[in-house]
Design an enzyme around this catalytic site. Structure first.
Site, PDB file in Angstrom:
ATOM      1  CD  GLU A 331      -1.357  -0.156   3.650  1.00  0.00           C
ATOM      2  OE1 GLU A 331      -1.574   0.806   4.411  1.00  0.00           O
ATOM      3  OE2 GLU A 331      -1.952  -1.244   3.749  1.00  0.00           O
ATOM      4  CD  GLN A 332       3.149   0.944   3.426  1.00  0.00           C
ATOM      5  OE1 GLN A 332       3.045  -0.044   2.671  1.00  0.00           O
ATOM      6  NE2 GLN A 332       2.770   0.905   4.693  1.00  0.00           N
TER       7      GLN A 332
END
Length: 532
Positions: A331-332
């Protein structure tokens, strides 16, 4: 504005934040955290009593419990009034809880846990001056106002941030946009015009979206960087946030790349580590679970991965000579490479690409990837999963982060974890023996917090598997069904008798392959999912 007026000290930046301001911060735990600037705001409040009553927006957590304080610098009564965060600092139950968790628990602030992707979406809507986010992400989870509506305490319950909306005959959640007055973002280098590059960062995160939301609504953007370079020396495609969006620059030459990592060039994609430099998990029960999860993967898939036991699956593939057969997405923003562990979680070495987090979340929310490997704290009779709240030890969990965005439309999800908490095991001769049974049941009639809705998964036809040390289960329209049992365990005593709701049992109950319980490699093939 000349560059001379853009470079200011952290203390001067803190003085720019006015009482009652809405402040958005770009960070992911210690990754990209503008810690020096946040520390200065806390110090300014201690010295002057200002700024007061801030509303903080944190799409992903700012700071952690391992050396980067982040939000804890400003978690002070009077300074902080409200926080809308995708996640919060977290750490071991043995550690003293962060100050922000004490304020949440004491009802001293209005605290919300809004799924990270939705919070990024809210910034985009604020930037475009649209009313807010209409989404199905979060329906029938804690984000739904018919449950907690993202509220983390009674103070937040009194001021809702989400409502159910009927639109064109369908049910949606509506999150009104929150307009930020100040953005505090971080990069590696600023030039004399305020253009920002990210060459030493482990991810971009969402500073462009956050800066746009502030700039378009007349606020100020503060960028913390390691260094300054001459105007005109940056390549335009390297500039991720243009100087026209940046008002002030704070130079913090010793800002760390992530927690306990001052700077590692493989994290920022400047070099590639040899595969043999990555530690392979020692042979134990957690590795057995990770091996079983890996068996569900198919070569060619794009696979999201989360924190917990499943975070070791990339190392299983390396050991088995299968690295590169699937592409990891986190997700980063990293795509490909090897997702890192522990204090570097959220980063990847040897990534093929690093995309901004808001765009990664659009990819997740729309279900564009093939499979997600996630953890669970609790599973209930409907197949719902809790990862976001443990009331007895709240700071052990970070909140939901991107979990709700990722699971909302994922085609396939493999949840992994221990069947009971606190159990002790021994692996002998290719089978598992229980040395001490766990006292805390994780299969419960109803989860404490619905981070993932089993009911919606069934309605949408999602393929859901739960992998534990003693069995594999899948979600069916009739309930949670045991489809595989590990060698050394008894069905009635160790599985059915240890769940606090009735489990179904497949007619063709299988045995987990015994080779997973030996130290040698398992000849992983990645030739297709076993059950899902």
């Amino acid at each position: 504005m000349s560059m001379a007026s853009k470079v200011i000290t952290a203390a001067e930046a803190a003085a720019l934040v006015k009482d009652d301001a809405v402040v958005t911060v770009s960070s992911a735990s210690a990754l990209g955290c503008p810690d020096a600037t946040l520390a200065a705001i806390g110090a300014h409040f201690e010295a002057t009593g200002h700024p007061k009553n801030l509303t903080m927006l944190h799409p992903i957590a700012a700071g952690d419990m391992y050396g980067i304080k982040g939000i804890d610098h400003i978690a002070k009564p009077g300074l902080l009034g409200r926080i809308l965060a995708g996640s919060y600092p977290s750490g071991p139950s043995t550690a003293e809880p962060p100050a922000i968790w004490k304020m949440v628990g004491d009802n001293a602030i209005q605290a919300y846990n809004i799924p990270s992707g939705i919070l990024f979406d809210m910034h985009r809507e604020a930037a475009a001056k649209r009313p807010g986010v209409i989404t199905k992400v979060g329906l029938d989870t804690f984000a739904d106002p018919r449950r907690q509506g993202c509220a983390m305490n009674a103070a937040a319950e009194a001021a809702p941030v989400v409502e159910v909306l009927e639109f064109r005959g369908e049910e949606w959640l509506f999150f009104p946009a929150v307009v930020p007055d100040v953005a505090i973002i971080r990069a590696t280098t600023a030039d004399e015009r305020g253009n920002l590059t990210f060459e030493h960062e482990g991810a971009y995160l969402g500073p462009l979206d956050q800066a746009l939301a502030v700039r378009n609504n007349g606020g100020i953007v503060i960028a913390q960087v390691k260094r300054i370079t001459q105007a005109g020396t940056m390549k335009p495609l390297d500039v991720h946030v243009p100087g026209i969006l940046v008002d002030y620059v704070v130079v913090a030459p010793d800002q760390w790349q992530t927690c306990q990592t001052a700077y590692e060039p493989a994290i920022s994609g400047e070099i590639s580590r040899p595969l043999e430099s990555f530690d392979i998990p020692a042979f134990d029960i957690a590795k057995v679970i990770a091996r079983r999860v890996a068996m569900e993967l198919k070569a060619g898939w794009a696979v999201n991965i989360g924190f917990g036991i499943s975070a070791n699956v990339p190392r299983i593939l390396i050991e088995e000579g299968r690295h590169g057969d699937v592409t990891w997405v986190i997700e980063q923003g990293a795509v490909g490479g090897v997702p890192l562990l522990d204090f570097q979680f959220g980063c990847a070495s040897n990534a093929e690409a690093i995309v901004p987090s808001p765009q990664q979340f659009v990819y997740f929310q729309g279900g564009g990837f093939d499979c997600s490997l996630l953890s669970f704290l609790q599973i209930d009779a409907s197949g719902s999963v809790n990862v976001s709240r443990l009331s007895t030890r709240p700071h052990v969990t970070a909140g939901a982060g991107g979990f709700v965005d990722i699971t909302a439309r994922a085609k396939r999800i493999v949840f992994s974890g221990y069947f009971n908490a606190g159990a002790k095991f021994a692996i002998e001769k290719g089978a598992v023996g229980i040395v001490k049974e766990g006292k805390i049941k994780k299969l419960v009639p109803e989860v404490e917090h619905v981070s993932f809705s089993g009911r919606r998964a069934v309605a949408q036809g999602q393929e859901i598997l739960y992998v534990t040390e003693r069995c594999v289960m899948r979600l069916t329209p009739q309930g949670v069904e045991v489809v595989e049992i590990a060698p050394g365990f008894e069905l009635e005593r160790d599985i059915l008798g240890q769940a606090d709701f009735p489990l179904l049992v497949a007619k063709d109950l299988k045995r987990t392959p015994g080779r997973l319980y030996q130290p040698a490699k398992i000849d992983l093939t990645l030739d297709g999912a076993v059950h899902v």
